[in-house]
Design a protein around this motif. Sequence first.
Motif, mmCIF file in Angstrom:
data_model
loop_
_atom_site.group_PDB
_atom_site.id
_atom_site.type_symbol
_atom_site.label_atom_id
_atom_site.label_comp_id
_atom_site.label_asym_id
_atom_site.label_seq_id
_atom_site.Cartn_x
_atom_site.Cartn_y
_atom_site.Cartn_z
ATOM 1 N N GLU A 194 -121.631 -43.963 -3.412
ATOM 2 C CA GLU A 194 -121.806 -45.380 -3.755
ATOM 3 C C GLU A 194 -121.887 -46.223 -2.489
ATOM 4 O OE1 GLU A 194 -121.557 -48.881 -6.508
ATOM 5 O OE2 GLU A 194 -122.116 -46.780 -6.761
ATOM 6 N N HIS A 195 -120.967 -45.949 -1.575
ATOM 7 C CA HIS A 195 -120.944 -46.690 -0.307
ATOM 8 C C HIS A 195 -122.257 -46.492 0.453
ATOM 9 C CE1 HIS A 195 -119.147 -48.146 3.521
ATOM 10 N NE2 HIS A 195 -120.009 -47.263 4.041
ATOM 11 N N GLU A 196 -122.712 -45.235 0.548
ATOM 12 C CA GLU A 196 -123.930 -44.944 1.306
ATOM 13 C C GLU A 196 -125.155 -45.592 0.668
ATOM 14 O OE1 GLU A 196 -124.462 -43.499 4.192
ATOM 15 O OE2 GLU A 196 -122.296 -43.295 4.473
ATOM 16 N N MET A 197 -125.210 -45.576 -0.658
ATOM 17 C CA MET A 197 -126.331 -46.197 -1.357
ATOM 18 C C MET A 197 -126.404 -47.684 -1.029
ATOM 19 S SD MET A 197 -126.899 -46.720 -5.440
ATOM 20 C CE MET A 197 -125.606 -47.982 -5.448
ATOM 21 N N LEU A 198 -125.241 -48.362 -1.111
ATOM 22 C CA LEU A 198 -125.209 -49.791 -0.811
ATOM 23 C C LEU A 198 -125.524 -50.044 0.660
ATOM 24 C CD1 LEU A 198 -122.014 -50.772 -2.857
ATOM 25 C CD2 LEU A 198 -124.372 -51.442 -3.379
ATOM 26 N N TYR A 199 -124.963 -49.201 1.530
ATOM 27 C CA TYR A 199 -125.167 -49.400 2.969
ATOM 28 C C TYR A 199 -126.646 -49.290 3.326
ATOM 29 C CZ TYR A 199 -124.793 -48.752 8.007
ATOM 30 O OH TYR A 199 -124.942 -48.883 9.369
ATOM 31 N N ARG A 200 -127.310 -48.247 2.828
ATOM 32 C CA ARG A 200 -128.732 -48.070 3.157
ATOM 33 C C ARG A 200 -129.568 -49.235 2.628
ATOM 34 N NH1 ARG A 200 -127.533 -42.637 1.786
ATOM 35 N NH2 ARG A 200 -128.361 -42.986 -0.314
ATOM 36 N N PRO A 222 -116.696 -49.546 -9.072
ATOM 37 C CA PRO A 222 -115.805 -48.425 -9.385
ATOM 38 C C PRO A 222 -116.127 -47.741 -10.712
ATOM 39 C CG PRO A 222 -114.540 -50.277 -8.523
ATOM 40 C CD PRO A 222 -115.935 -50.780 -8.770
ATOM 41 N N ALA A 223 -116.609 -48.503 -11.686
ATOM 42 C CA ALA A 223 -116.944 -47.892 -12.977
ATOM 43 C C ALA A 223 -118.087 -46.900 -12.827
ATOM 44 C CB ALA A 223 -117.311 -48.978 -13.994
ATOM 45 N N ARG A 224 -119.096 -47.251 -12.034
ATOM 46 C CA ARG A 224 -120.212 -46.332 -11.815
ATOM 47 C C ARG A 224 -119.731 -45.077 -11.091
ATOM 48 N NH1 ARG A 224 -124.746 -49.576 -9.817
ATOM 49 N NH2 ARG A 224 -123.668 -49.630 -7.812
ATOM 50 N N VAL A 225 -118.829 -45.261 -10.139
ATOM 51 C CA VAL A 225 -118.245 -44.117 -9.430
ATOM 52 C C VAL A 225 -117.537 -43.194 -10.407
ATOM 53 C CG1 VAL A 225 -116.460 -43.447 -7.764
ATOM 54 C CG2 VAL A 225 -118.008 -45.343 -7.231
ATOM 55 N N LEU A 226 -116.727 -43.770 -11.300
ATOM 56 C CA LEU A 226 -115.956 -42.970 -12.248
ATOM 57 C C LEU A 226 -116.848 -42.279 -13.269
ATOM 58 C CD1 LEU A 226 -112.952 -45.397 -12.806
ATOM 59 C CD2 LEU A 226 -112.846 -43.155 -11.710
ATOM 60 N N ALA A 297 -112.305 -47.306 -18.520
ATOM 61 C CA ALA A 297 -111.557 -47.673 -17.323
ATOM 62 C C ALA A 297 -111.428 -49.187 -17.286
ATOM 63 C CB ALA A 297 -112.261 -47.178 -16.068
ATOM 64 N N VAL A 298 -110.244 -49.657 -16.915
ATOM 65 C CA VAL A 298 -110.056 -51.071 -16.610
ATOM 66 C C VAL A 298 -110.268 -51.224 -15.107
ATOM 67 C CG1 VAL A 298 -108.516 -53.042 -16.713
ATOM 68 C CG2 VAL A 298 -108.394 -51.284 -18.490
ATOM 69 N N VAL A 299 -111.272 -51.980 -14.744
ATOM 70 C CA VAL A 299 -111.651 -52.128 -13.338
ATOM 71 C C VAL A 299 -111.257 -53.514 -12.861
ATOM 72 C CG1 VAL A 299 -113.568 -52.184 -11.703
ATOM 73 C CG2 VAL A 299 -113.546 -50.494 -13.545
ATOM 74 N N MET A 300 -110.526 -53.558 -11.755
ATOM 75 C CA MET A 300 -110.099 -54.823 -11.160
ATOM 76 C C MET A 300 -110.759 -54.959 -9.793
ATOM 77 S SD MET A 300 -106.233 -53.942 -12.200
ATOM 78 C CE MET A 300 -106.783 -52.238 -12.344
ATOM 79 N N LYS A 301 -111.646 -55.926 -9.668
ATOM 80 C CA LYS A 301 -112.278 -56.182 -8.377
ATOM 81 C C LYS A 301 -111.339 -57.030 -7.518
ATOM 82 C CE LYS A 301 -115.862 -55.489 -6.993
ATOM 83 N NZ LYS A 301 -116.232 -54.401 -6.018
ATOM 84 N N LYS A 302 -111.498 -56.904 -6.222
ATOM 85 C CA LYS A 302 -110.677 -57.703 -5.313
ATOM 86 C C LYS A 302 -110.878 -59.199 -5.551
ATOM 87 C CE LYS A 302 -109.763 -59.606 -1.051
ATOM 88 N NZ LYS A 302 -110.297 -60.817 -0.394
ATOM 89 N N SER A 303 -112.035 -59.562 -6.064
ATOM 90 C CA SER A 303 -112.324 -60.968 -6.360
ATOM 91 C C SER A 303 -111.453 -61.525 -7.472
ATOM 92 C CB SER A 303 -113.792 -61.113 -6.769
ATOM 93 O OG SER A 303 -114.030 -60.406 -7.980
ATOM 94 N N GLY A 304 -110.810 -60.657 -8.261
ATOM 95 C CA GLY A 304 -109.995 -61.091 -9.389
ATOM 96 C C GLY A 304 -110.634 -60.799 -10.730
ATOM 97 N N ALA A 305 -111.896 -60.394 -10.746
ATOM 98 C CA ALA A 305 -112.567 -60.064 -12.001
ATOM 99 C C ALA A 305 -111.970 -58.784 -12.582
ATOM 100 C CB ALA A 305 -114.064 -59.886 -11.763
ATOM 101 N N VAL A 306 -111.723 -58.805 -13.891
ATOM 102 C CA VAL A 306 -111.164 -57.649 -14.592
ATOM 103 C C VAL A 306 -112.086 -57.327 -15.762
ATOM 104 C CG1 VAL A 306 -109.189 -56.722 -15.862
ATOM 105 C CG2 VAL A 306 -108.813 -58.316 -13.965
ATOM 106 N N VAL A 308 -113.301 -54.121 -18.721
ATOM 107 C CA VAL A 308 -113.117 -52.811 -19.350
ATOM 108 C C VAL A 308 -114.484 -52.161 -19.439
ATOM 109 C CG1 VAL A 308 -112.364 -51.570 -21.402
ATOM 110 C CG2 VAL A 308 -111.122 -53.621 -20.650
ATOM 111 N N GLU A 309 -114.618 -50.972 -18.856
ATOM 112 C CA GLU A 309 -115.912 -50.286 -18.780
ATOM 113 C C GLU A 309 -115.784 -48.889 -19.385
ATOM 114 O OE1 GLU A 309 -118.721 -51.390 -17.348
ATOM 115 O OE2 GLU A 309 -118.110 -53.089 -16.097
ATOM 116 N N ARG A 310 -116.763 -48.509 -20.197
ATOM 117 C CA ARG A 310 -116.774 -47.135 -20.712
ATOM 118 C C ARG A 310 -117.303 -46.212 -19.618
ATOM 119 N NH1 ARG A 310 -115.672 -44.135 -24.538
ATOM 120 N NH2 ARG A 310 -114.908 -45.883 -25.769
ATOM 121 N N ILE A 311 -116.573 -45.094 -19.389
ATOM 122 C CA ILE A 311 -116.985 -44.164 -18.329
ATOM 123 C C ILE A 311 -117.320 -42.779 -18.879
ATOM 124 C CG2 ILE A 311 -115.695 -45.356 -16.530
ATOM 125 C CD1 ILE A 311 -113.570 -43.096 -16.780
ATOM 126 N N THR A 312 -116.893 -42.456 -20.098
ATOM 127 C CA THR A 312 -117.257 -41.178 -20.721
ATOM 128 C C THR A 312 -117.605 -41.436 -22.183
ATOM 129 O OG1 THR A 312 -114.996 -40.634 -21.401
ATOM 130 C CG2 THR A 312 -115.684 -39.884 -19.234
#
Length: 637
Positions: A194-200, A222-226, A297-306, A308-312
């Motif tokens: 994920e990091h490399e995709m964004l970086y490139r 994080p949801a896409r990662v999971l 997954a409940v995903v909490m971004k550093k920005s404060g956004a929360v 709920v994302e389906r991962i499976t």
Amino acid sequence: MSEFISHECGIALVRLKKPLAYYQEKYGTPLWGFNQLFLLMEKQHNRGQDGAGVACVKFDVPAGDPYMFRERNVETNPLDKIFQALLTRYNQLVADGAVHPEFTETAKQKFDFCGELYLGHLRYGTSGGYNLSSCHPFFRRSSWPTRNLMLAGNFNLTNTAELNDSLIAIGQHPIFATDTQAILERIGFCLDDEHEMLYRELRSQGLPGDEISRRINAELDPARVLRTAAANWDGGYAIAGLVGNGDAFVARDPSGIRPCHWFENDEVVAFASERAPLCTVFDLEAAQVSEVEPGCAVVMKKSGAVQVERITAELPKTQCTFERIYFSRGNDADIYRERKALGAGLADRILSSIGGDLENSVFSFIPNTAEVAYFGLMSELRFRRRAEVKQTLLDAAKAGTISEALVDDLILNNWPRGEKLITKDVKLRTFISQEKSRNNLASLVYDITYGVVQPKDHLVCVDDSIVRGTTLRRSILRILKRLNPKKIIIASTAPQIRYPDCYGIDMSEIGKFVAFEAAITLLKERGQAAVIEEVYRLCREELKSPGKIPVNHVKKIYEPFTADEISARITQLVSPPANGWKGEIEIIFQSIENLHRALPNHSGDWYFTGNYPTPGGFRVVNQAFVNYFEKAEGRSY
């Protein structure tokens, strides 16, 4: 449960939503989140005493300063030792003048665990040993914040070997330690991607380095990662992760096997394995606490956004029944009601066993987690007795035969009598090597109340569950005989445990289950030993070439017998020598039907029925039988 079984771990996560100065002003300390984490963990100390670990992430730390911290301990009382050591360190900083709590930035700069995001873990070891390296949180380090990952969980995966093979296939060199390590590396690999995709992508836009870093921190998903990482996981899990950029997540398996709860308000987002600790620590009503939905997954971004994302993909919900019967603390309102219902469900079998003679019966429980079920049994028996008394009085009034003597007899006689008879005195530790001497000492772990039970009495003791039967054999029944009752009845609120677990409880060696032992002895006694070899052959074939629909071949071991026949053999197996006592012993188990009535929202009953929620469970039960037949010790996954 009168015998010790290692089982599910406990997790806790606290994510502050306000600046630290807010908590100093409102609660008088910048460590409010740290303190809440400790309380959440302390209220779940039943979930693990083999080790404890805590982690902290600080937001907006200047480049060059550390921002992720971890402490772990595997000594006796690990949770107390961690928090005492950290608070002693903090108080010394305050005493030295290095930290002024009212100026929260000094606390954040000087004290490692003054931050905005906290993670805690309580461990029961089912794999990986009991050393510090096996203690959560696990930490995957990098100089890029978005590639730093700390992970803690309550889980077992059935396909760790396959996950490690997949890591090797992509060029990694995993350390074959635990399923936690495999998950950490898998999520870490996907996080790197994920990091490399964004970086490139951002670099191709010609952005400067600091802007690229800021954008990666903000856009990391994080949801896409999971979703990618969890695609091939098989097992039960509740996993919490902290990313170095301040993002966090909590994910739950698609069958909902392992429990996880959470709540959010304008001050905090908090998670725990159990609901009641959240209610107690944050002063909430039960309705304010939600389950993490299975497969989400409940995903909490550093920005404060929360979010709920389906991962499976969704699977049928099969939440673990053992959580409700035994493992979770009983102060949760629903669990309390369910355990009472489990006790009430034993009433018919018990009344039959004592011939309806409540007058000459004494009821008790084997400490301490069976107490609520005992209350449920006593409530049910009293309810039934009241109904009998009412009907008798109505019939007598109608016939004109009611009398003071009849009323006295109905009110004073044949009511269920409860007593505190068994106390777990102390856990004896001994260096004595002789088996007989160890067994004699084990019989002293429990103590009894003398002078309450009479030789004419039935003695009924409620237990949560009976797994191996060793404590009954070596301790409980031996000491209960000293009371010299007419009959001893052990009533288990759980059905017969026939099949291994692979989703969190340390029960994978099928040969150690007393119900399995009973079935095997019955097969041999009745000339059906060929069934054992047939099951071995079928299990081997299934493991070698699994079909599209997995099959639990071990069910054939139990098919020739009724549940009552197996219960009767279990009674024989666990009964100690009479040694002059002329009484009778009977072991009673909950029925599957009553289990489902008592726990309508928890259908995860594979321990009792062999109906596993994932393919890995079927593989484990067949492997467990192969291990038993080949006399191979150890876990079957």
